[in-house]
Design a protein around this motif. Structure first.
Motif, PDB file in Angstrom:
ATOM      1  N   GLY A  59      10.768   5.315  -7.774  1.00 30.38           N
ATOM      2  CA  GLY A  59      10.687   4.998  -6.364  1.00 30.38           C
ATOM      3  C   GLY A  59      10.543   3.499  -6.199  1.00 30.38           C
ATOM      4  N   ILE A  60      10.461   3.065  -4.945  1.00 30.01           N
ATOM      5  CA  ILE A  60      10.351   1.627  -4.676  1.00 30.01           C
ATOM      6  C   ILE A  60       9.218   1.374  -3.699  1.00 30.01           C
ATOM      7  CG2 ILE A  60      11.937   1.513  -2.699  1.00 30.01           C
ATOM      8  CD1 ILE A  60      13.127  -1.016  -4.140  1.00 30.01           C
ATOM      9  N   CYS A  61       8.509   0.266  -3.887  1.00 24.43           N
ATOM     10  CA  CYS A  61       7.369  -0.077  -3.052  1.00 24.43           C
ATOM     11  C   CYS A  61       7.230  -1.598  -3.031  1.00 24.43           C
ATOM     12  CB  CYS A  61       6.104   0.567  -3.614  1.00 24.43           C
ATOM     13  SG  CYS A  61       4.695   0.613  -2.474  1.00 24.43           S
ATOM     14  N   CYS A  62       6.619  -2.122  -1.982  1.00 23.95           N
ATOM     15  CA  CYS A  62       6.475  -3.579  -1.901  1.00 23.95           C
ATOM     16  C   CYS A  62       5.244  -3.955  -1.086  1.00 23.95           C
ATOM     17  CB  CYS A  62       7.723  -4.220  -1.290  1.00 23.95           C
ATOM     18  SG  CYS A  62       8.030  -3.805   0.439  1.00 23.95           S
ATOM     19  N   GLU A  63       4.862  -5.219  -1.208  1.00 29.60           N
ATOM     20  CA  GLU A  63       3.806  -5.809  -0.387  1.00 29.60           C
ATOM     21  C   GLU A  63       4.441  -6.805   0.566  1.00 29.60           C
ATOM     22  OE1 GLU A  63      -0.525  -7.705  -1.216  1.00 29.60           O
ATOM     23  OE2 GLU A  63       1.164  -8.836  -2.028  1.00 29.60           O
ATOM     24  N   ILE A  64       4.049  -6.738   1.818  1.00 33.74           N
ATOM     25  CA  ILE A  64       4.529  -7.666   2.842  1.00 33.74           C
ATOM     26  C   ILE A  64       3.332  -8.426   3.387  1.00 33.74           C
ATOM     27  CG2 ILE A  64       5.583  -7.844   5.140  1.00 33.74           C
ATOM     28  CD1 ILE A  64       7.246  -5.375   4.446  1.00 33.74           C
ATOM     29  N   THR A  81       8.865  -1.092  -8.774  1.00 28.06           N
ATOM     30  CA  THR A  81       9.263   0.302  -8.874  1.00 28.06           C
ATOM     31  C   THR A  81       8.273   1.038  -9.757  1.00 28.06           C
ATOM     32  OG1 THR A  81      11.107   1.806  -9.395  1.00 28.06           O
ATOM     33  CG2 THR A  81      10.770  -0.060 -10.888  1.00 28.06           C
ATOM     34  N   GLY A  82       8.237   2.347  -9.667  1.00 25.34           N
ATOM     35  CA  GLY A  82       7.343   3.160 -10.481  1.00 25.34           C
ATOM     36  C   GLY A  82       7.971   4.509 -10.748  1.00 25.34           C
ATOM     37  N   VAL A  83       7.453   5.201 -11.747  1.00 24.40           N
ATOM     38  CA  VAL A  83       8.014   6.483 -12.178  1.00 24.40           C
ATOM     39  C   VAL A  83       7.094   7.617 -11.742  1.00 24.40           C
ATOM     40  CG1 VAL A  83       8.769   7.866 -14.143  1.00 24.40           C
ATOM     41  CG2 VAL A  83       9.114   5.381 -14.153  1.00 24.40           C
ATOM     42  N   MET A  84       7.619   8.497 -10.913  1.00 28.94           N
ATOM     43  CA  MET A  84       6.883   9.671 -10.463  1.00 28.94           C
ATOM     44  C   MET A  84       7.368  10.896 -11.223  1.00 28.94           C
ATOM     45  SD  MET A  84       7.074   8.772  -6.379  1.00 28.94           S
ATOM     46  CE  MET A  84       8.751   8.131  -6.541  1.00 28.94           C
ATOM     47  N   GLY A  85       6.605  11.979 -11.174  1.00 30.38           N
ATOM     48  CA  GLY A  85       7.004  13.231 -11.807  1.00 30.38           C
ATOM     49  C   GLY A  85       7.229  14.294 -10.749  1.00 30.38           C
ATOM     50  N   ILE A 142       0.496  -5.761   4.007  1.00 26.25           N
ATOM     51  CA  ILE A 142       0.998  -4.414   4.251  1.00 26.25           C
ATOM     52  C   ILE A 142       1.641  -3.907   2.965  1.00 26.25           C
ATOM     53  CG2 ILE A 142       2.602  -3.008   5.618  1.00 26.25           C
ATOM     54  CD1 ILE A 142       0.406  -4.223   7.325  1.00 26.25           C
ATOM     55  N   ILE A 143       1.355  -2.657   2.597  1.00 27.74           N
ATOM     56  CA  ILE A 143       2.062  -2.004   1.503  1.00 27.74           C
ATOM     57  C   ILE A 143       3.011  -0.989   2.121  1.00 27.74           C
ATOM     58  CG2 ILE A 143       1.886  -0.547  -0.551  1.00 27.74           C
ATOM     59  CD1 ILE A 143       0.717  -3.273  -1.025  1.00 27.74           C
ATOM     60  N   VAL A 144       4.283  -1.072   1.773  1.00 29.97           N
ATOM     61  CA  VAL A 144       5.266  -0.151   2.334  1.00 29.97           C
ATOM     62  C   VAL A 144       6.256   0.256   1.245  1.00 29.97           C
ATOM     63  CG1 VAL A 144       6.721  -2.056   3.164  1.00 29.97           C
ATOM     64  CG2 VAL A 144       6.973   0.225   4.174  1.00 29.97           C
ATOM     65  N   GLY A 145       6.644   1.518   1.264  1.00 33.13           N
ATOM     66  CA  GLY A 145       7.581   2.013   0.266  1.00 33.13           C
ATOM     67  C   GLY A 145       8.314   3.234   0.771  1.00 33.13           C
ATOM     68  N   GLY A 146       9.136   3.794  -0.098  1.00 33.58           N
ATOM     69  CA  GLY A 146       9.949   4.951   0.277  1.00 33.58           C
ATOM     70  C   GLY A 146      11.417   4.583   0.259  1.00 33.58           C
ATOM     71  N   GLY A 147      12.077   4.770   1.418  1.00 36.09           N
ATOM     72  CA  GLY A 147      13.482   4.383   1.558  1.00 36.09           C
ATOM     73  C   GLY A 147      14.427   5.161   0.668  1.00 36.09           C
ATOM     74  N   ALA A 148      14.011   6.358   0.214  1.00 39.46           N
ATOM     75  CA  ALA A 148      14.794   7.079  -0.787  1.00 39.46           C
ATOM     76  C   ALA A 148      16.201   7.429  -0.317  1.00 39.46           C
ATOM     77  CB  ALA A 148      14.056   8.352  -1.196  1.00 39.46           C
TER      78      ALA A 148
END
Length: 487
Positions: A271-276, A369-373, A313-319
């Motif tokens: 997935g993807i995540c970022c700090e703004i 990015t990070g790895v989810m299960g 702000i922490i925001v992620g997703g956008g899949a």
């Protein structure tokens, strides 16, 4: 052995970019020769299980926690920090699958997790920026807003006690005014939390280490587990072998590297995540944001968001933006490389999404990015590994582990402790929803169906649930967990 092992030279998230004292901790210079329990993985599931073993299971006196990289360097150190129970998002799907009682059991288990975590953080005085606030759901697509309204009314009709905490509006003017999101067509909110997840895990592990019962060994990948009826289990690592009576697999998306039977049950997905944040010295501060969010924009692209106590702000997703490019995220464990198809999606996100942010100079300061299960049936696998006496699993959280892992790990510790004493307790007595039990039937279901028929859910929203396989619903009515309170 599977190819799913953690890689080196990873991208650092905002949560783990500043070094913490346990990042590369080794309690002893060499590995212990033997212990009662080996926990593989020093993320949320591994640390929480270790904590509950220390606090609740005095019969277990030696625990080794093995981490392939740095402490909390996996999904827990890369997530959105969103401690958000699911009250009505996937619950209607679970109602259709299992009925109101069992679906409600899942929802109330997640709510109970949130309050139990809050209690622990306060009692243990763990500094991890925990904040409880309203979490606001926003729908900016007309059809999606209509469906959300139908779902809300459906859930209200079940007369569930927890729905009293939910506010919902289908009026666009009210929705936009309440949420601050441009073009909102519907909005809802309920109580949820946010935190600094890596600090929470480090805090738990400090408590475990202080007990004297836990040995943490970082940068120690486990390569093989050899079952020996005489000595228990031989855990082969890159630094030597440990003998252990019991083994707990808490590696989430990487679990099939040691348990190949889970290759079609728990699939690693990036997935993807970022700090703004507003650049230092800017004369245009960011408007105050007090709530966490799940936003589905006009194109139904889902983003999750939390405000941090430092103003960022922490925001992620956008899949939905990268879903077609499967090679970039599906069965991909390389968290040293961004998902190229979505790396620019959050540039200018706050300005284009929220009212009064148009003049803000807020911009991306970190992106990772990070790895989810993701499990085939959308539920975690917790309990005894089928066919492997003395081995346990705590994995497959579908990008939604924050409100599941704490009490799931507490229940698992109870099962491990009983097994260690030679006692037998039912899974229902663990306090974990029975649908989460690790069973051979769940493994077989994934192996006997097409991979694309799986339910990849969670914050990613990559696939929607498909038809239910009746074989999944085995002995569910035996569940005795205390969280279902539907009238």
């Amino acid at each position: 052995m599977s190819q799913y092992l953690p890689v080196g030279n990873t991208l650092k998230s905002a949560w783990i970019r500043d070094r913490q004292d346990l990042d590369n901790h080794r309690t002893t210079e060499t590995l212990p020769e033997r212990c009662d329990v080996v926990i593989i993985g020093a993320g949320y599931a591994g640390a929480a299980t270790a904590y509950h073993l220390v606090k609740d299971c005095p019969n277990i006196s030696s625990i080794a926690v093995l981490e392939a990289r740095e402490t909390c360097s996996g999904a827990t150190g890369r997530n959105g920090g969103h401690l958000r129970p699911d009250l009505y998002g996937h619950i209607p799907t679970y109602v259709d699958r299992y009925g109101v009682k069992l679906a409600t059991e899942i929802a109330e288990f997640e709510i109970a997790n949130m309050w139990a975590i809050k209690d622990t953080i306060e009692q243990e005085k763990i500094d991890c920026d925990l904040v409880l606030q309203r979490s606001i759901d926003v729908w900016c697509n007309e059809d999606a807003a209509n469906k959300a309204s139908e779902t809300y009314q459906k859930m209200r009709a079940y007369n569930l006690s927890y729905m009293k905490d939910v506010f919902f509006t289908r009026d666009p003017k009210t929705a936009e005014g309440y949420s601050g999101v441009k073009g909102a067509k519907a909005a809802a909110s309920f109580t949820a939390g946010s935190m600094w997840p890596a600090k929470f895990i480090q805090g738990l592990l400090r408590i475990c280490l202080a007990s004297g019962n836990v040995n943490l060994q970082t940068n120690t990948p486990v390569m093989q587990i050899e079952e020996d009826s005489g000595q228990g289990h031989k855990i082969h690592t890159t630094r030597g072998i440990i003998l252990a009576s019991r083994v707990i697999h808490a590696t989430n998306g990487y679990v099939s590297s040691l348990l190949p039977q889970y290759q079609r049950n728990i699939i690693p997905c990036k997935g993807i995540c970022c700090e703004i944040a507003v650049p230092t010295g800017s004369e245009s501060p960011a408007p105050l944001l007090n709530n966490t969010y799940i936003i589905r924009d006009e194109e139904r692209v889902l983003s999750y968001l939390i405000p941090r106590t430092n103003g960022s702000i922490i925001v992620g997703g956008g899949a939905a933006k990268f879903a077609p490019f499967r090679e970039q995220w599906y069965r991909n464990v390389d968290d040293s490389i961004l998902i190229d198809a979505a790396k620019d999606f959050y540039a200018g996100f706050m300005q284009r999404t929220y009212r009064d942010w148009e003049r803000s100079t807020a911009c991306i300061t970190d992106i990772w990015t990070g790895v989810m299960g993701y499990s085939f049936d959308s539920h975690p696998h917790i309990g005894t590994v089928p066919g492997h006496k003395g081995q346990f699993i705590n994995a497959g959280f579908n990008g939604h582990g924050m409100p599941l892992i704490w009490l799931g790990s507490k229940g698992l510790a109870r099962l491990v402790s009983a097994d260690f004493k030679g006692e037998q307790i039912s899974f229902g007595e663990s306090g974990i929803p029975l649908i989460f039990e690790a069973t051979q039937a769940r493994i077989d279901r994934a192996n006997n169906n097409k991979e694309e028929d799986g339910d990849i859910l969670g914050n990613g929203q990559i696939f929607l649930p498909k038809s239910t396989n009746p074989t999944l619903v085995v002995d569910l009515q035996k569940s005795v967990t205390p969280y279902a309170q539907a009238s």
